[in-house]
Write an enzyme that holds these catalytic residues in place. Structure first.
Site, PDB file in Angstrom:
ATOM      1  N   GLU A  46       3.472  14.087 -24.760  1.00  0.00           N
ATOM      2  CA  GLU A  46       3.870  13.809 -25.217  1.00  0.00           C
ATOM      3  C   GLU A  46       4.180  14.134 -26.530  1.00  0.00           C
ATOM      4  O   GLU A  46       4.346  15.096 -27.398  1.00  0.00           O
ATOM      5  CB  GLU A  46       5.072  13.100 -24.357  1.00  0.00           C
ATOM      6  CG  GLU A  46       5.793  13.589 -23.357  1.00  0.00           C
ATOM      7  CD  GLU A  46       5.816  15.031 -22.841  1.00  0.00           C
ATOM      8  OE1 GLU A  46       6.720  15.501 -23.653  1.00  0.00           O
ATOM      9  OE2 GLU A  46       5.761  15.308 -21.782  1.00  0.00           O
ATOM     10  N   ASN A  50       4.133  17.625 -29.629  1.00  0.00           N
ATOM     11  CA  ASN A  50       4.943  17.554 -30.717  1.00  0.00           C
ATOM     12  C   ASN A  50       4.735  17.171 -32.020  1.00  0.00           C
ATOM     13  O   ASN A  50       5.272  18.205 -32.435  1.00  0.00           O
ATOM     14  CB  ASN A  50       6.120  16.239 -30.152  1.00  0.00           C
ATOM     15  CG  ASN A  50       7.334  16.120 -29.254  1.00  0.00           C
ATOM     16  OD1 ASN A  50       7.774  17.163 -28.475  1.00  0.00           O
ATOM     17  ND2 ASN A  50       7.956  15.384 -29.265  1.00  0.00           N
ATOM     18  N   ARG A 105       8.761  25.668 -24.103  1.00  0.00           N
ATOM     19  CA  ARG A 105       8.833  23.482 -23.543  1.00  0.00           C
ATOM     20  C   ARG A 105      10.286  23.388 -23.014  1.00  0.00           C
ATOM     21  O   ARG A 105      11.682  23.873 -23.058  1.00  0.00           O
ATOM     22  CB  ARG A 105       9.257  23.098 -25.613  1.00  0.00           C
ATOM     23  CG  ARG A 105       8.728  23.815 -25.967  1.00  0.00           C
ATOM     24  CD  ARG A 105       6.637  24.007 -25.365  1.00  0.00           C
ATOM     25  NE  ARG A 105       7.184  22.804 -25.814  1.00  0.00           N
ATOM     26  CZ  ARG A 105       5.457  22.082 -25.221  1.00  0.00           C
ATOM     27  NH1 ARG A 105       4.767  22.965 -24.870  1.00  0.00           N
ATOM     28  NH2 ARG A 105       5.123  21.507 -24.904  1.00  0.00           N
TER      29      ARG A 105
END
Length: 146
Positions: A46, A50, A105
């Site tokens: 994650e 990002n 997303r």
């Protein structure tokens, strides 16, 4: 005993799996449970995603930096980019918030990190990048299988 690892790689989406597996391999020496290892791998995925998608806007420019420190069954993980930064951290930490809906997303990255780790802090400045500090206390019992 304290043990440390640092890696740096180009902010390309294909490097996300490299980061996840490398961190997992390093942490494996503490013999985490499968759940603990899976949670850490998910958090790395994650945070790195990002950095690539939001920090560097999927440009392939720039680097992602990861440092891991292991000490007394505690994992200290730092993931950093030098990208565009997060203009509103409070908003970014809200479940389902995303600045890239066109990329489908989910907006759950920070929520996942907060749920899987024991502590999280985020430092971000516009045009200076983002640093995420994460801590996870591993169980001291030996994993039954790895």
């Amino acid at each position: 005993m304290k043990n440390e690892m640092n890696i740096q790689f180009t902010a390309l989406s294909q490097n996300e799996s490299f980061a996840r597996v490398t961190v997992a391999a390093f942490i494996a020496q503490l013999d985490p449970t499968m759940d603990e290892l899976t949670e850490i791998k998910t958090v790395v995925s994650e945070a790195v995603t990002n950095a690539i998608i939001h920090g560097y806007e999927n440009s392939g420019q720039g680097n992602v930096y990861i440092s891991v420190t292991l000490e007394d069954h505690i994992v200290y993980l730092t993931i950093r980019d030098e990208g565009v930064g997060i203009p509103d951290l409070e908003e970014a930490r809200q479940p389902l918030f995303t600045t890239k809906p066109e990329l489908e997303r989910s907006g759950m990255g920070f929520t996942i990190m907060e749920n899987f780790m024991d502590d999280i802090s985020i430092d971000s400045s516009p045009e200076m990048g983002t640093t995420i500090h994460l801590t996870k206390h591993l169980s001291k019992s030996k994993a039954l299988c790895n």
